[in-house]
Design a protein around this motif. Sequence first.
Motif, PDB file in Angstrom:
ATOM      1  N   ASN A 210     -13.437 -23.879   1.940  1.00 35.29           N
ATOM      2  CA  ASN A 210     -14.852 -24.124   2.217  1.00 35.29           C
ATOM      3  C   ASN A 210     -15.570 -22.784   2.377  1.00 35.29           C
ATOM      4  N   PRO A 211     -16.599 -22.493   1.580  1.00 40.12           N
ATOM      5  CA  PRO A 211     -17.285 -21.199   1.652  1.00 40.12           C
ATOM      6  C   PRO A 211     -17.811 -20.861   3.045  1.00 40.12           C
ATOM      7  N   ARG A 212     -18.312 -21.865   3.778  1.00 40.97           N
ATOM      8  CA  ARG A 212     -18.837 -21.602   5.116  1.00 40.97           C
ATOM      9  C   ARG A 212     -17.739 -21.129   6.056  1.00 40.97           C
ATOM     10  N   ILE A 213     -16.576 -21.805   5.978  1.00 41.34           N
ATOM     11  CA  ILE A 213     -15.463 -21.420   6.841  1.00 41.34           C
ATOM     12  C   ILE A 213     -14.916 -20.063   6.419  1.00 41.34           C
ATOM     13  N   GLN A 214     -14.879 -19.803   5.104  1.00 41.76           N
ATOM     14  CA  GLN A 214     -14.455 -18.487   4.616  1.00 41.76           C
ATOM     15  C   GLN A 214     -15.322 -17.389   5.227  1.00 41.76           C
ATOM     16  N   LYS A 215     -16.622 -17.620   5.215  1.00 38.34           N
ATOM     17  CA  LYS A 215     -17.555 -16.612   5.726  1.00 38.34           C
ATOM     18  C   LYS A 215     -17.334 -16.355   7.202  1.00 38.34           C
ATOM     19  N   ARG A 216     -17.162 -17.443   7.975  1.00 40.78           N
ATOM     20  CA  ARG A 216     -16.952 -17.288   9.407  1.00 40.78           C
ATOM     21  C   ARG A 216     -15.607 -16.640   9.713  1.00 40.78           C
ATOM     22  N   PHE A 217     -14.559 -17.080   9.010  1.00 38.98           N
ATOM     23  CA  PHE A 217     -13.209 -16.591   9.281  1.00 38.98           C
ATOM     24  C   PHE A 217     -13.080 -15.110   8.957  1.00 38.98           C
ATOM     25  N   PHE A 218     -13.555 -14.758   7.747  1.00 39.21           N
ATOM     26  CA  PHE A 218     -13.362 -13.366   7.307  1.00 39.21           C
ATOM     27  C   PHE A 218     -14.335 -12.400   7.995  1.00 39.21           C
ATOM     28  N   SER A 219     -15.498 -12.892   8.392  1.00 37.51           N
ATOM     29  CA  SER A 219     -16.416 -12.030   9.138  1.00 37.51           C
ATOM     30  C   SER A 219     -15.902 -11.795  10.551  1.00 37.51           C
ATOM     31  N   ALA A 220     -15.222 -12.808  11.104  1.00 36.55           N
ATOM     32  CA  ALA A 220     -14.668 -12.661  12.452  1.00 36.55           C
ATOM     33  C   ALA A 220     -13.442 -11.769  12.469  1.00 36.55           C
ATOM     34  N   SER A 221     -12.727 -11.705  11.333  1.00 36.68           N
ATOM     35  CA  SER A 221     -11.499 -10.915  11.286  1.00 36.68           C
ATOM     36  C   SER A 221     -11.745  -9.473  10.920  1.00 36.68           C
ATOM     37  N   THR A 222     -13.003  -9.132  10.562  1.00 43.40           N
ATOM     38  CA  THR A 222     -13.304  -7.749  10.179  1.00 43.40           C
ATOM     39  C   THR A 222     -14.061  -7.042  11.292  1.00 43.40           C
TER      40      THR A 222
ATOM     41  N   VAL B 154     -13.326 -15.314  -8.788  1.00 41.76           N
ATOM     42  CA  VAL B 154     -12.339 -15.553  -7.730  1.00 41.76           C
ATOM     43  C   VAL B 154     -12.456 -14.439  -6.704  1.00 41.76           C
ATOM     44  N   THR B 155     -12.678 -14.813  -5.454  1.00 39.45           N
ATOM     45  CA  THR B 155     -12.820 -13.824  -4.389  1.00 39.45           C
ATOM     46  C   THR B 155     -11.485 -13.594  -3.694  1.00 39.45           C
ATOM     47  N   LYS B 156     -11.430 -12.537  -2.911  1.00 34.96           N
ATOM     48  CA  LYS B 156     -10.211 -12.246  -2.144  1.00 34.96           C
ATOM     49  C   LYS B 156      -9.889 -13.373  -1.172  1.00 34.96           C
ATOM     50  N   SER B 157     -10.927 -13.976  -0.607  1.00 34.95           N
ATOM     51  CA  SER B 157     -10.698 -15.073   0.337  1.00 34.95           C
ATOM     52  C   SER B 157     -10.074 -16.278  -0.367  1.00 34.95           C
ATOM     53  N   MET B 158     -10.467 -16.539  -1.627  1.00 39.43           N
ATOM     54  CA  MET B 158      -9.867 -17.634  -2.390  1.00 39.43           C
ATOM     55  C   MET B 158      -8.392 -17.369  -2.655  1.00 39.43           C
ATOM     56  N   ILE B 159      -8.080 -16.120  -3.025  1.00 38.76           N
ATOM     57  CA  ILE B 159      -6.682 -15.748  -3.274  1.00 38.76           C
ATOM     58  C   ILE B 159      -5.864 -15.891  -2.001  1.00 38.76           C
ATOM     59  N   PHE B 160      -6.450 -15.453  -0.888  1.00 39.64           N
ATOM     60  CA  PHE B 160      -5.768 -15.560   0.406  1.00 39.64           C
ATOM     61  C   PHE B 160      -5.475 -17.025   0.734  1.00 39.64           C
ATOM     62  N   ALA B 161      -6.479 -17.903   0.545  1.00 37.92           N
ATOM     63  CA  ALA B 161      -6.305 -19.324   0.834  1.00 37.92           C
ATOM     64  C   ALA B 161      -5.236 -19.933  -0.068  1.00 37.92           C
ATOM     65  N   ALA B 162      -5.221 -19.532  -1.349  1.00 39.44           N
ATOM     66  CA  ALA B 162      -4.244 -20.066  -2.294  1.00 39.44           C
ATOM     67  C   ALA B 162      -2.824 -19.663  -1.919  1.00 39.44           C
ATOM     68  N   VAL B 163      -2.643 -18.408  -1.527  1.00 38.13           N
ATOM     69  CA  VAL B 163      -1.305 -17.920  -1.137  1.00 38.13           C
ATOM     70  C   VAL B 163      -0.819 -18.633   0.119  1.00 38.13           C
ATOM     71  N   ILE B 164      -1.707 -18.757   1.122  1.00 38.02           N
ATOM     72  CA  ILE B 164      -1.352 -19.453   2.360  1.00 38.02           C
ATOM     73  C   ILE B 164      -0.982 -20.908   2.055  1.00 38.02           C
ATOM     74  N   GLY B 165      -1.794 -21.555   1.205  1.00 35.46           N
ATOM     75  CA  GLY B 165      -1.527 -22.946   0.855  1.00 35.46           C
ATOM     76  C   GLY B 165      -0.212 -23.125   0.130  1.00 35.46           C
ATOM     77  N   LEU B 166       0.106 -22.205  -0.775  1.00 39.45           N
ATOM     78  CA  LEU B 166       1.366 -22.300  -1.512  1.00 39.45           C
ATOM     79  C   LEU B 166       2.557 -22.175  -0.566  1.00 39.45           C
ATOM     80  N   ILE B 167       2.444 -21.307   0.427  1.00 38.47           N
ATOM     81  CA  ILE B 167       3.505 -21.184   1.432  1.00 38.47           C
ATOM     82  C   ILE B 167       3.699 -22.514   2.162  1.00 38.47           C
ATOM     83  N   GLY B 168       2.566 -23.165   2.509  1.00 33.73           N
ATOM     84  CA  GLY B 168       2.647 -24.461   3.174  1.00 33.73           C
ATOM     85  C   GLY B 168       3.297 -25.517   2.315  1.00 33.73           C
TER      86      GLY B 168
END
Length: 295
Positions: free
Chosen positions: A283-295, A125-139
């Motif tokens: 989606n791993p591709r979107i994770q890569k783009r999103f988190f690379s753009a935010s760093t 489980v990566t940090k991006s997966m945890i982030f997506a899960a937390v955001i989704g649970l809020i939704g």
Amino acid sequence: MQNPATKDISLAKALMCLMTSAFLFSIMGVCIRFASHTVDNATIVFFRNAVGLFIFIPMLFKQGLNFVKTEKLWMHTWRSLVGLTAMYGFFYAIANLKLSNAMVFSYSSPIFIPLIAWLFLKEKVTKSMIFAAVIGLIGVLFVAKPDQGMFNALSFIGLGACFLSAMAFVTVRALTNTEPPERIVFYFCIFGTIISSVPMFWHWRAFTWNELALLVAAGLLANTSQLFMSYAYSLAPAGQIGPMNYIAIVFAGIWGFIFWHELPDTSSLIGIAIIIFAILLCNPRIQKRFFSAST
């Protein structure tokens, strides 16, 4: 290797099949809502599984015992138990919530899958997966809020069904290492039919032709929807076409407005947008783009 033109055609077919699957699933929700006016939840769940079981009868005659032979009976049983419990929760939500809100619960299970896969399959489980899960649970919490308030029985039933559905998906993922998809669905239908027949028995009565038509239609639509979905994922990667599933929420919103004059409130609209964003992040591709753009 596919040439670009053939690949584009396959992708277009996959998207169309997945849209058809979502459309049929939304109509299934309409049938369940109408049936729930006079038919109890236990009976609706039974017919959903029993009708699906009839689809496999030709396969049984054609392939014989080889079709049902398995060394993973206990995993099939576990998958059936959690999947069936989730189905009870989803159908109850369809009967008691706005149709679009109930569909959100049906399609939000990917939010919980990484956590469950980590617990039971020891998947990373990566940090991006945890982030997506937390955001989704809020939704989901935004959508789960009926008019009576955030934390009540309906909210917990919907969230519980969502979590159990994720557990079922993770079990299916483990089963696919040795079991074909048809066998997995067959065991779910047969165990689901047997188990759901017990609570249905206490509510058994003579049904009207209208009730029977709605119950059979719901079962046929659910299983046909699954077939279209399976074909779609055989044509294109899940990461490419998966988000098309969520158009079922739009379809459900349209049916809810046409038949019951339902309109989503601001909280639900915000929650749906957050959930779609969170599932896209899976989606791993979107994770890569999103988190690379935010760093």
